[in-house]
Scaffold this motif. Structure first.
Motif, PDB file in Angstrom:
ATOM      1  N   CYS A  54       0.830  -1.215   0.000  1.00 50.24           N
ATOM      2  CA  CYS A  54       0.000   0.000   0.000  1.00 50.24           C
ATOM      3  C   CYS A  54       0.860   1.259   0.000  1.00 50.24           C
ATOM      4  CB  CYS A  54      -0.937   0.000   1.199  1.00 50.24           C
ATOM      5  SG  CYS A  54      -2.272  -1.197   1.061  1.00 50.24           S
ATOM      6  N   ALA A  55       1.955   1.246   0.725  1.00 56.69           N
ATOM      7  CA  ALA A  55       2.855   2.404   0.751  1.00 56.69           C
ATOM      8  C   ALA A  55       3.484   2.627  -0.623  1.00 56.69           C
ATOM      9  CB  ALA A  55       3.931   2.212   1.816  1.00 56.69           C
ATOM     10  N   LEU A  56       3.913   1.563  -1.277  1.00 57.00           N
ATOM     11  CA  LEU A  56       4.478   1.687  -2.625  1.00 57.00           C
ATOM     12  C   LEU A  56       3.444   2.173  -3.625  1.00 57.00           C
ATOM     13  CD1 LEU A  56       6.802  -1.453  -2.851  1.00 57.00           C
ATOM     14  CD2 LEU A  56       7.476   0.950  -2.724  1.00 57.00           C
ATOM     15  N   ALA A  57       2.231   1.664  -3.529  1.00 59.11           N
ATOM     16  CA  ALA A  57       1.166   2.110  -4.435  1.00 59.11           C
ATOM     17  C   ALA A  57       0.870   3.597  -4.231  1.00 59.11           C
ATOM     18  CB  ALA A  57      -0.098   1.278  -4.211  1.00 59.11           C
ATOM     19  N   ALA A  58       0.820   4.043  -2.987  1.00 55.39           N
ATOM     20  CA  ALA A  58       0.572   5.463  -2.707  1.00 55.39           C
ATOM     21  C   ALA A  58       1.710   6.326  -3.237  1.00 55.39           C
ATOM     22  CB  ALA A  58       0.395   5.675  -1.206  1.00 55.39           C
ATOM     23  N   ALA A  59       2.947   5.870  -3.082  1.00 51.14           N
ATOM     24  CA  ALA A  59       4.095   6.625  -3.587  1.00 51.14           C
ATOM     25  C   ALA A  59       4.069   6.717  -5.109  1.00 51.14           C
ATOM     26  CB  ALA A  59       5.395   5.980  -3.118  1.00 51.14           C
ATOM     27  N   LEU A  60       3.760   5.635  -5.781  1.00 52.41           N
ATOM     28  CA  LEU A  60       3.689   5.651  -7.246  1.00 52.41           C
ATOM     29  C   LEU A  60       2.578   6.560  -7.745  1.00 52.41           C
ATOM     30  CD1 LEU A  60       4.370   1.928  -8.205  1.00 52.41           C
ATOM     31  CD2 LEU A  60       5.758   3.922  -8.752  1.00 52.41           C
ATOM     32  N   ILE A  61       1.423   6.485  -7.130  1.00 49.94           N
ATOM     33  CA  ILE A  61       0.308   7.347  -7.532  1.00 49.94           C
ATOM     34  C   ILE A  61       0.673   8.812  -7.343  1.00 49.94           C
ATOM     35  CG2 ILE A  61      -2.039   8.045  -6.891  1.00 49.94           C
ATOM     36  CD1 ILE A  61      -2.610   5.057  -6.404  1.00 49.94           C
ATOM     37  N   THR A  62       1.323   9.119  -6.219  1.00 49.41           N
ATOM     38  CA  THR A  62       1.722  10.497  -5.955  1.00 49.41           C
ATOM     39  C   THR A  62       2.734  10.990  -6.971  1.00 49.41           C
ATOM     40  OG1 THR A  62       1.328  10.181  -3.597  1.00 49.41           O
ATOM     41  CG2 THR A  62       2.720  12.025  -4.216  1.00 49.41           C
ATOM     42  N   MET A  63       3.724  10.174  -7.287  1.00 47.74           N
ATOM     43  CA  MET A  63       4.769  10.606  -8.220  1.00 47.74           C
ATOM     44  C   MET A  63       4.275  10.699  -9.656  1.00 47.74           C
ATOM     45  SD  MET A  63       8.300   8.893  -6.810  1.00 47.74           S
ATOM     46  CE  MET A  63       7.777   7.211  -7.048  1.00 47.74           C
ATOM     47  N   LEU A  64       3.384   9.799 -10.067  1.00 49.21           N
ATOM     48  CA  LEU A  64       2.966   9.753 -11.464  1.00 49.21           C
ATOM     49  C   LEU A  64       1.766  10.635 -11.788  1.00 49.21           C
ATOM     50  CD1 LEU A  64       3.372   5.932 -12.160  1.00 49.21           C
ATOM     51  CD2 LEU A  64       4.929   7.786 -12.776  1.00 49.21           C
ATOM     52  N   PHE A  65       0.837  10.786 -10.853  1.00 51.20           N
ATOM     53  CA  PHE A  65      -0.418  11.427 -11.196  1.00 51.20           C
ATOM     54  C   PHE A  65      -0.686  12.753 -10.491  1.00 51.20           C
ATOM     55  CE2 PHE A  65      -1.213   6.837 -11.831  1.00 51.20           C
ATOM     56  CZ  PHE A  65      -1.379   6.871 -13.198  1.00 51.20           C
ATOM     57  N   ILE A  66       0.114  13.113  -9.510  1.00 48.36           N
ATOM     58  CA  ILE A  66      -0.117  14.360  -8.785  1.00 48.36           C
ATOM     59  C   ILE A  66       1.067  15.283  -9.034  1.00 48.36           C
ATOM     60  CG2 ILE A  66      -0.448  15.418  -6.518  1.00 48.36           C
ATOM     61  CD1 ILE A  66      -1.751  12.812  -5.624  1.00 48.36           C
ATOM     62  N   SER A  67       0.792  16.412  -9.673  1.00 49.37           N
ATOM     63  CA  SER A  67       1.876  17.347  -9.956  1.00 49.37           C
ATOM     64  C   SER A  67       1.984  18.367  -8.817  1.00 49.37           C
ATOM     65  CB  SER A  67       1.636  18.061 -11.285  1.00 49.37           C
ATOM     66  OG  SER A  67       0.426  18.772 -11.228  1.00 49.37           O
ATOM     67  N   PRO A  68       3.201  18.753  -8.467  1.00 47.37           N
ATOM     68  CA  PRO A  68       3.363  19.708  -7.365  1.00 47.37           C
ATOM     69  C   PRO A  68       2.911  21.101  -7.776  1.00 47.37           C
ATOM     70  CG  PRO A  68       5.474  19.234  -8.373  1.00 47.37           C
ATOM     71  CD  PRO A  68       4.470  18.322  -9.015  1.00 47.37           C
ATOM     72  N   LYS A  69       2.415  21.850  -6.816  1.00 47.82           N
ATOM     73  CA  LYS A  69       2.001  23.237  -7.039  1.00 47.82           C
ATOM     74  C   LYS A  69       2.719  24.103  -6.024  1.00 47.82           C
ATOM     75  CE  LYS A  69      -2.042  22.373  -9.459  1.00 47.82           C
ATOM     76  NZ  LYS A  69      -2.804  22.990 -10.396  1.00 47.82           N
ATOM     77  N   TYR A  70       3.170  25.258  -6.484  1.00 50.56           N
ATOM     78  CA  TYR A  70       3.892  26.195  -5.638  1.00 50.56           C
ATOM     79  C   TYR A  70       3.100  27.489  -5.549  1.00 50.56           C
ATOM     80  CZ  TYR A  70       7.612  22.897  -6.586  1.00 50.56           C
ATOM     81  OH  TYR A  70       8.345  21.743  -6.706  1.00 50.56           O
ATOM     82  N   THR A  71       3.156  28.115  -4.390  1.00 47.40           N
ATOM     83  CA  THR A  71       2.442  29.368  -4.187  1.00 47.40           C
ATOM     84  C   THR A  71       3.432  30.439  -3.759  1.00 47.40           C
ATOM     85  OG1 THR A  71       0.441  28.200  -3.538  1.00 47.40           O
ATOM     86  CG2 THR A  71       0.588  30.503  -2.905  1.00 47.40           C
ATOM     87  N   ALA A  72       3.378  31.574  -4.461  1.00 48.53           N
ATOM     88  CA  ALA A  72       4.174  32.742  -4.096  1.00 48.53           C
ATOM     89  C   ALA A  72       3.204  33.788  -3.561  1.00 48.53           C
ATOM     90  CB  ALA A  72       4.928  33.282  -5.304  1.00 48.53           C
ATOM     91  N   ARG A  73       3.618  34.489  -2.508  1.00 43.33           N
ATOM     92  CA  ARG A  73       2.746  35.492  -1.891  1.00 43.33           C
ATOM     93  C   ARG A  73       3.448  36.842  -1.854  1.00 43.33           C
ATOM     94  NH1 ARG A  73      -0.322  34.407   3.626  1.00 43.33           N
ATOM     95  NH2 ARG A  73      -1.812  33.591   2.133  1.00 43.33           N
ATOM     96  N   ALA A  74       2.741  37.846  -2.329  1.00 42.04           N
ATOM     97  CA  ALA A  74       3.196  39.232  -2.195  1.00 42.04           C
ATOM     98  C   ALA A  74       2.192  39.922  -1.283  1.00 42.04           C
ATOM     99  CB  ALA A  74       3.245  39.910  -3.560  1.00 42.04           C
ATOM    100  N   LYS A  75       2.684  40.816  -0.455  1.00 39.13           N
ATOM    101  CA  LYS A  75       1.811  41.539   0.472  1.00 39.13           C
ATOM    102  C   LYS A  75       1.848  43.018   0.137  1.00 39.13           C
ATOM    103  CE  LYS A  75       2.646  38.350   4.255  1.00 39.13           C
ATOM    104  NZ  LYS A  75       3.121  38.196   5.618  1.00 39.13           N
ATOM    105  N   LEU A  76       0.685  43.630   0.191  1.00 42.67           N
ATOM    106  CA  LEU A  76       0.557  45.054  -0.083  1.00 42.67           C
ATOM    107  C   LEU A  76      -0.105  45.710   1.110  1.00 42.67           C
ATOM    108  CD1 LEU A  76       0.627  47.457  -2.096  1.00 42.67           C
ATOM    109  CD2 LEU A  76      -1.619  46.709  -2.867  1.00 42.67           C
ATOM    110  N   TYR A  77       0.567  46.697   1.669  1.00 38.96           N
ATOM    111  CA  TYR A  77       0.010  47.456   2.788  1.00 38.96           C
ATOM    112  C   TYR A  77      -0.592  48.732   2.223  1.00 38.96           C
ATOM    113  CZ  TYR A  77      -0.348  50.095   7.119  1.00 38.96           C
ATOM    114  OH  TYR A  77      -0.817  50.826   8.178  1.00 38.96           O
ATOM    115  N   VAL A  78      -1.884  48.904   2.429  1.00 40.00           N
ATOM    116  CA  VAL A  78      -2.601  50.047   1.885  1.00 40.00           C
ATOM    117  C   VAL A  78      -2.564  51.168   2.911  1.00 40.00           C
ATOM    118  CG1 VAL A  78      -4.802  50.882   1.005  1.00 40.00           C
ATOM    119  CG2 VAL A  78      -4.088  48.525   0.558  1.00 40.00           C
ATOM    120  N   LYS A  79      -1.948  52.287   2.496  1.00 38.20           N
ATOM    121  CA  LYS A  79      -1.799  53.429   3.385  1.00 38.20           C
ATOM    122  C   LYS A  79      -2.263  54.666   2.640  1.00 38.20           C
ATOM    123  CE  LYS A  79       1.771  55.895   5.925  1.00 38.20           C
ATOM    124  NZ  LYS A  79       3.199  56.009   6.140  1.00 38.20           N
ATOM    125  N   ASN A  80      -3.115  55.453   3.260  1.00 39.60           N
ATOM    126  CA  ASN A  80      -3.653  56.645   2.623  1.00 39.60           C
ATOM    127  C   ASN A  80      -2.810  57.862   2.923  1.00 39.60           C
ATOM    128  OD1 ASN A  80      -5.479  58.299   1.224  1.00 39.60           O
ATOM    129  ND2 ASN A  80      -6.491  58.828   3.124  1.00 39.60           N
TER     130      ASN A  80
END
Length: 182
Positions: A54-80
């Protein structure tokens, strides 16, 4: 007669081969735990084999069918305000401006400029699906989150979106000032 009565009170489960004695008067079930543990030990190689499979099957499914996603965050401080002191009206205007800037980020022009400046192969709909603008708890801070399959691309899109919005919000800012703040 005693043997038949005793046989009626003892049940054998064909799947576990563990004896369970049922007392009909109290409706109690007694299970011999030591025998159960011995049966589990006998089947240990099958349990370990199933776990590894089961561990090998989960690892194979993760590597073959799930692509990694990355998130970049920028912050903006609104000042009047441009001064050092802040009054209540500046805070209220800053909250309203944060809501307005959220709409500016989802503007078609901003997405198209980001696509054009970075030479990206995305359409407007794809780009708007990648960019998420949030204003946590109605504060004066905006989070610009960009999700992509490439970490560097996500970072570049977040920076460019920030710069494009800065150009629209503050038309008097030079390119140098925008790059310094990004």
């Amino acid at each position: 007669m005693a043997k038949t009565k005793e046989a009626a009170n003892t049940a054998v489960d064909p799947y576990q081969n563990v004896r369970a004695t049922v007392n009909r008067e109290d409706d109690e079930v007694q299970i011999d735990l030591m025998e159960l543990i011995y049966r589990l030990i006998e089947k240990m190689r099958y349990i370990v084999l199933a776990t590894v499979a089961c561990a090998l099957a989960a690892a194979l499914i993760t590597m073959l069918f799930i692509s990694p996603k990355y998130t970049a965050r920028a912050k903006l401080y609104v000042k009047n305000s441009t001064g050092t002191s802040i009054n209540l009206s500046d805070l209220q205007i800053g909250n309203y401006l944060a809501s307005d800037y959220t709409e500016v980020f989802s503007n078609w022009h901003v997405h198209e400029q980001v696509i054009e400046n970075l030479n990206l192969p995305y359409t407007y709909n794809q780009m708007s699906g990648m960019i998420r603008i949030t204003n946590p708890g109605d504060t004066r801070i905006l989070y610009i989150d960009v999700t992509s399959k490439d970490a560097h691309e996500a970072q570049q899109i977040a920076k460019r979106a920030f710069a494009e919005v800065a150009r629209q919000i503050c038309p008097g800012m030079t390119e140098r000032e925008i790059k310094r703040r990004v």
